[in-house]
Design a protein around this motif. Structure first.
Motif, short mmCIF file in Angstrom:
data_model
loop_
_atom_site.label_atom_id
_atom_site.label_comp_id
_atom_site.label_asym_id
_atom_site.label_seq_id
_atom_site.Cartn_x
_atom_site.Cartn_y
_atom_site.Cartn_z
N LEU A 205 34.61 38.17 -4.81
CA LEU A 205 34.27 37.02 -4.05
C LEU A 205 34.93 35.72 -4.51
N ASN A 206 35.64 35.63 -5.78
CA ASN A 206 36.57 34.54 -6.09
C ASN A 206 37.99 34.65 -4.98
N LEU A 207 38.38 35.97 -4.86
CA LEU A 207 39.49 36.06 -4.19
C LEU A 207 39.28 35.70 -2.47
N VAL A 208 38.16 36.04 -2.14
CA VAL A 208 37.74 35.73 -0.63
C VAL A 208 37.50 34.26 -0.53
N VAL A 209 37.01 33.75 -1.54
CA VAL A 209 36.70 32.22 -1.69
C VAL A 209 38.16 31.35 -1.45
N LEU A 210 38.85 32.13 -2.28
CA LEU A 210 40.42 31.53 -2.39
C LEU A 210 41.11 31.43 -1.18
N LEU A 211 41.34 32.79 -0.55
CA LEU A 211 41.73 32.90 0.87
C LEU A 211 40.87 32.07 2.14
N ALA A 212 39.74 31.93 1.95
CA ALA A 212 38.95 31.19 2.93
C ALA A 212 39.20 29.74 2.89
N LYS A 213 39.75 29.25 1.84
CA LYS A 213 39.98 27.94 1.65
C LYS A 213 41.41 27.42 2.12
N LEU A 214 41.98 28.20 2.35
CA LEU A 214 43.36 28.14 2.93
C LEU A 214 43.45 27.47 4.28
N PRO A 215 44.26 26.85 4.65
CA PRO A 215 44.51 26.22 6.09
C PRO A 215 44.68 27.57 7.01
N LYS A 216 44.34 27.24 8.16
CA LYS A 216 44.62 28.38 9.18
C LYS A 216 45.89 29.18 9.14
N MET B 110 57.62 36.71 5.02
CA MET B 110 56.68 35.65 5.30
C MET B 110 55.42 36.07 5.29
N GLY B 111 55.04 37.06 4.67
CA GLY B 111 53.67 37.99 4.73
C GLY B 111 52.74 37.39 3.59
N GLY B 112 51.74 38.02 3.58
CA GLY B 112 50.72 37.70 2.59
C GLY B 112 49.47 38.16 3.27
N HIS B 113 48.30 37.46 2.74
CA HIS B 113 47.09 37.77 2.99
C HIS B 113 46.08 36.66 3.27
N CYS B 114 45.23 37.04 4.47
CA CYS B 114 44.12 35.64 4.82
C CYS B 114 43.05 36.24 4.98
N PHE B 115 41.97 35.32 4.97
CA PHE B 115 40.64 35.69 5.44
C PHE B 115 40.59 35.87 6.91
N CYS B 116 39.57 36.71 7.41
CA CYS B 116 39.60 36.88 8.96
C CYS B 116 37.84 36.96 8.95
N GLY B 117 37.24 36.30 8.54
CA GLY B 117 35.88 36.48 8.68
C GLY B 117 35.15 35.08 9.32
N ALA B 118 34.15 35.15 9.69
CA ALA B 118 33.48 33.93 10.36
C ALA B 118 32.45 33.30 9.33
N VAL B 119 33.06 32.10 8.81
CA VAL B 119 32.35 31.53 7.45
C VAL B 119 31.19 31.07 7.81
N ALA B 120 30.80 30.71 8.97
CA ALA B 120 29.34 30.15 9.21
C ALA B 120 28.39 31.36 9.33
N ASN B 121 28.87 32.54 9.42
CA ASN B 121 27.93 33.64 9.60
C ASN B 121 27.62 34.53 8.41
#
Length: 163
Positions: A10-21, A61-72
């Motif tokens: 959960l902490n990991l997903v929050v961290l990724l979801a807070k990143l700019p697009k 230039m790789g890495g990880h990003c969040f790919c969910g719909a935050v609102a849902n």
């Protein structure tokens, strides 16, 4: 999986979801920010990728990003990926069964609480206002150097150093 894995994921997903697009974080950076080992973070990311909550890109230039719909999303939508339900015991009046019954009641209340919590609330004011459209490449870092950092300084013995 354990409650600790649920918490760390959960902490990991929050961290990724807070990143700019357009931003991503490397596994090493995620591990550093979360205070976890790289291999542990890799295991969390593997499960999150399998459930299409995280996208990863290899390369310099790789890495990880969040790919969910935050609102849902609810918190449970993320935690449930790592949740292992305890085996339910039937209450038969013995102390052992009663304890198992209480634990099952606690677990059910915990699940209902997680389901009622919206993921966007965890992101607070820093929640991006975009829905996931997939991840894009991380932008190259931009460095600005103040001219004063490169001035020559004497060290008291007559030697000059550039900082």
């Amino acid at each position: 999986m354990s409650a600790n894995e649920e918490k760390h994921a959960l902490n990991l997903v929050v961290l990724l979801a807070k990143l700019p697009k357009a931003s991503t974080l490397t596994t090493q950076e995620l591990a550093r920010r979360l205070g976890l080992s790289v291999s542990y973070v890799e295991n969390l990311l593997k499960v999150l990728r399998a459930h299409e909550m995280v996208s990863s890109r290899r390369g310099p230039m790789g890495g990880h990003c969040f790919c969910g719909a935050v609102a849902n999303l609810s918190v449970w939508d993320i935690v449930s990926v790592f949740h292992v339900a305890p085996t339910a015991l039937r209450h038969s009046g013995t102390r052992e069964d009663f304890t198992g019954w209480l634990e099952a009641q606690y677990e059910q209340a915990r699940i209902e609480f997680f389901k009622s919590q919206r993921f966007a609330v965890l992101l607070g004011e820093q929640a991006p206002d975009w829905e996931s459209e997939g991840c894009v490449e991380r932008e190259a870092p931009h460095f600005e150097y103040a001219e004063s950092h490169f001035q020559n300084h004497r060290d008291g013995v007559g030697r000059s150093h550039a900082f």
